[in-house]
Design an enzyme around this catalytic site. Structure first.
Site, PDB file in Angstrom:
ATOM      1  N   ASP A  84      33.873 -14.597  -4.387  1.00 23.13           N
ATOM      2  CA  ASP A  84      33.153 -15.680  -5.200  1.00 23.13           C
ATOM      3  C   ASP A  84      31.916 -15.986  -4.354  1.00 23.13           C
ATOM      4  OD1 ASP A  84      32.449 -17.728  -6.425  1.00 23.13           O
ATOM      5  OD2 ASP A  84      34.087 -19.037  -5.638  1.00 23.13           O
ATOM      6  N   LYS A  93      26.612 -19.689  -3.641  1.00 19.88           N
ATOM      7  CA  LYS A  93      27.018 -20.444  -2.380  1.00 19.88           C
ATOM      8  C   LYS A  93      26.024 -20.258  -1.248  1.00 19.88           C
ATOM      9  CE  LYS A  93      31.787 -20.090  -3.374  1.00 19.88           C
ATOM     10  NZ  LYS A  93      32.150 -21.476  -3.480  1.00 19.88           N
ATOM     11  N   ASP A  96      39.300 -15.204  -2.417  1.00 15.58           N
ATOM     12  CA  ASP A  96      39.620 -15.876  -3.778  1.00 15.58           C
ATOM     13  C   ASP A  96      40.522 -15.356  -4.750  1.00 15.58           C
ATOM     14  OD1 ASP A  96      38.793 -18.544  -4.756  1.00 15.58           O
ATOM     15  OD2 ASP A  96      37.037 -17.587  -5.755  1.00 15.58           O
ATOM     16  N   GLU A 147      34.085 -20.919 -11.284  1.00 15.22           N
ATOM     17  CA  GLU A 147      34.434 -19.813 -12.051  1.00 15.22           C
ATOM     18  C   GLU A 147      36.133 -19.725 -12.260  1.00 15.22           C
ATOM     19  OE1 GLU A 147      34.150 -19.783  -8.792  1.00 15.22           O
ATOM     20  OE2 GLU A 147      36.025 -18.659  -8.341  1.00 15.22           O
ATOM     21  N   ARG A 195      38.268 -21.781 -12.967  1.00 16.42           N
ATOM     22  CA  ARG A 195      38.885 -22.551 -14.162  1.00 16.42           C
ATOM     23  C   ARG A 195      38.793 -21.841 -15.456  1.00 16.42           C
ATOM     24  NH1 ARG A 195      36.078 -28.007 -12.404  1.00 16.42           N
ATOM     25  NH2 ARG A 195      36.147 -26.989 -10.488  1.00 16.42           N
TER      26      ARG A 195
END
Ligand code: BES
Ligand code: ZN
Ligand code: MN
Length: 502
Positions: free
Chosen positions: A274, A281, A292, A353, A355
């Site tokens: 991620d 990020k 993740d 991302e 959800r």
């Protein structure tokens, strides 16, 4: 490591070390510890009297026997206060003690059944906890070193000594059960510890296929064209930025084929890395985002154990796997996606991302006719702020199902804490341009995320576990070492066993 049960006297076992125990504050050791004390002419009670052995949880005292008795060492493991004693303490103490013996170069050890006497634990409970604690506590992840450490100096054999020979079959059966639990959690640890270049969506699919082949499960792995056909706009939206093809993985165990409605769906977030996507990020700590996919790892790993225990229940594991990358065709903030359920979502932040992929996995599970859903996801940084790494956050639309999950977590020693789902929180997910948006602002981030998922579980009983804080540990403690924890694999397995019992 081999773990076996024998009947006999702990002071007469031929081993590098025999493990006995002491509760905090006990001055005159009884039981097996008392027998070892006598055989050593009172060495243990003397160390207690001098204050060197206190019985504190995690305390390990090694006494050399110098030829007085067959075992080369007697190890006194502190069990802590008797009122706080539980199988979880046995796991923790075995983890710590076994690592200590490995450091001392001991290859063959024996132990008594901790707590099966005055501790008030059942024989089976204690034996299972011993196997789990030892195997999980000795876990290492070293496969990427060019010179692998010599396995020749590890602990190779653990013998559980029980006086009463009639109990041996139960002890051995419980040790084997503990091994199945531990090995499932270890598979999840391996998958989470693996860097993202070795744990792509394709690699996850291969592992799931291997679990299915070895344990006689049905495996279905959907590729991008099939996802397109099903309209999985959430998963596909996230996958757009990555060169790695996404995989939608389904494993099925049919323990009650005559009652298709007796089922449970385990759904895992499988983001193999991620970056945040276009909502990139920061660099600090980004490497942790190789983990993740811990939700996906946990549901696939749980199936490995469930397939061996064979509960009378149909269990389906679903893993939605993709990278979240900022590639040239990546989705962008403001984009609108149409998910499999038909609901549309505005992507306010591409870093939310999890959800999006779970929305499609929940819809798929509901379409399959699954009547009880449990999703596991490293979903929000906010849960780490709220609960730290001590417990997993739980959310539900069905208190009865969550009670079953909390009870299973109690059995496994994995902590879970419920957060509220008041409907006022739903406001935060309202969009100007679509049915929902994927971020709910700075307030109550974990609850807003859970409320987003609730839109896709709809009226199906559902529990969401946010494991962002608990899937990895930054320290060694008990049976936990630095890195992946394997949470909540053992809880998922216990839940399947409990639900099958009714
Ligand atoms: N994978 C992260 C959550 C996470 C954070 C897991 C820390 C493990 C440790 C998730 O995809 C994420 O980035 N969530 C965002 C959501 C926000 C943009 C609404 C977060 O928590 O910051
Ligand atoms: Zn994520
Ligand atoms: Mn993210």
């Amino acid at each position: 490591m081999e773990i076996k049960a024998v009947s006999g006297d702990i002071t007469q076992i031929d081993a590098g070390a025999v493990i006995v125990n002491l509760f905090d504050g006990v001055k005159t050791p009884g039981g097996a510890t008392g027998a070892a004390d006598k055989a050593l002419d009172g060495a243990i009670s003397r160390l207690i009297a001098e204050g060197e052995i206190k019985g504190e949880k995690g305390e390990v005292t090694i006494i050399h026997t110098l030829g007085k008795i067959p075992p080369a060492r007697v190890v006194v493991a502190g069990l802590g206060k008797q009122k706080d004693f539980s199988p979880e303490v046995v796991r923790q103490v075995m983890g710590t003690t076994c690592r200590r013996l490995r450091r001392a170069g001991i290859e063959r050890a024996a132990t008594i059944l901790h707590g099966a006497g005055i501790g008030g634990l059942g024989t089976a409970e204690s034996a299972q906890a011993i196997a789990e604690g030892a195997l999980l506590g000795l876990y290492t992840f070293k496969r990427h070193f060019s010179k692998p450490e010599d396995d020749g100096n590890g602990l190779k054999e653990l013998t559980v000594v029980e006086m009463d020979g009639s109990k041996l079959p139960l002890v051995q059966e419980s040790l084997d059960k503990g091994r199945i639990f531990a090995e499932a959690a270890i598979l999840a640890r391996d998958m989470v510890n693996e860097p993202s270049n070795f744990m792509t969506p394709t690699n996850i699919a291969e592992i799931a296929q291997k679990v299915a082949d070895e344990h006689d499960l049905e495996a279905t792995i959907l590729d991008k064209p099939q996802m397109e056909e099903l309209g999985m706009g959430g998963l596909l939206g996230v996958a757009r930025g990555s060169a790695e093809p996404p995989k939608f993985i389904v494993l099925r165990y049919q323990g009650d084929p005559d009652n298709p409605g007796n089922n449970l769906g385990l759904i895992g977030k499988g983001i193999t890395f991620d970056t945040g996507g276009i909502s990139l990020k920061g660099a600090a700590g980004m490497g942790e985002m190789k983990g993740d996919m811990a939700g996906a790892a946990s549901v696939i790993s749980a199936m490995k154990a469930i397939a061996q225990f064979k509960p009378k229940l149909n269990v389906t594991a679903i893993a939605a796997a993709t990278e979240n990358m900022p590639g040239g065709s990546a989705q962008k903030p403001g984009d609108v996606l149409r998910t499999m359920s038909g609901k549309t979502v505005e992507v306010e932040n591409t870093d939310a991302e999890g959800r999006l992929v779970l929305a499609d996995a929940l819809a798929y599970a509901r379409q399959m006719g699954i009547g009880r859903l449990l999703d596991v996801a490293t979903l929000t940084g906010a849960i780490v702020t709220a609960l730290g790494d001590i417990c997993t956050g739980a959310f539900t639309n069905d208190q009865e199902l969550l009670s079953a999950v909390i009870s299973a977590a109690g059995t496994s020693g994995e902590r879970i804490w419920q957060l509220p789902m008041f409907e006022e929180y739903k406001e935060q997910n309202k969009s100007q341009v679509a049915d929902l948006k994927n971020t709910g602002g700075r307030k109550a981030g974990s609850i807003a995320a859970a409320q987003f998922l609730a839109e896709f579980s709809e009226d199906t009983p559902w529990v969401h576990l946010d494991i962002a804080g608990t899937s990895m540990s930054d320290r060694e403690s008990g049976y936990q070492i630095k890195g992946a924890t394997g949470v909540p694999v053992r809880t998922l397995v216990n839940l399947a066993l409990d639900l099958a019992e009714g």
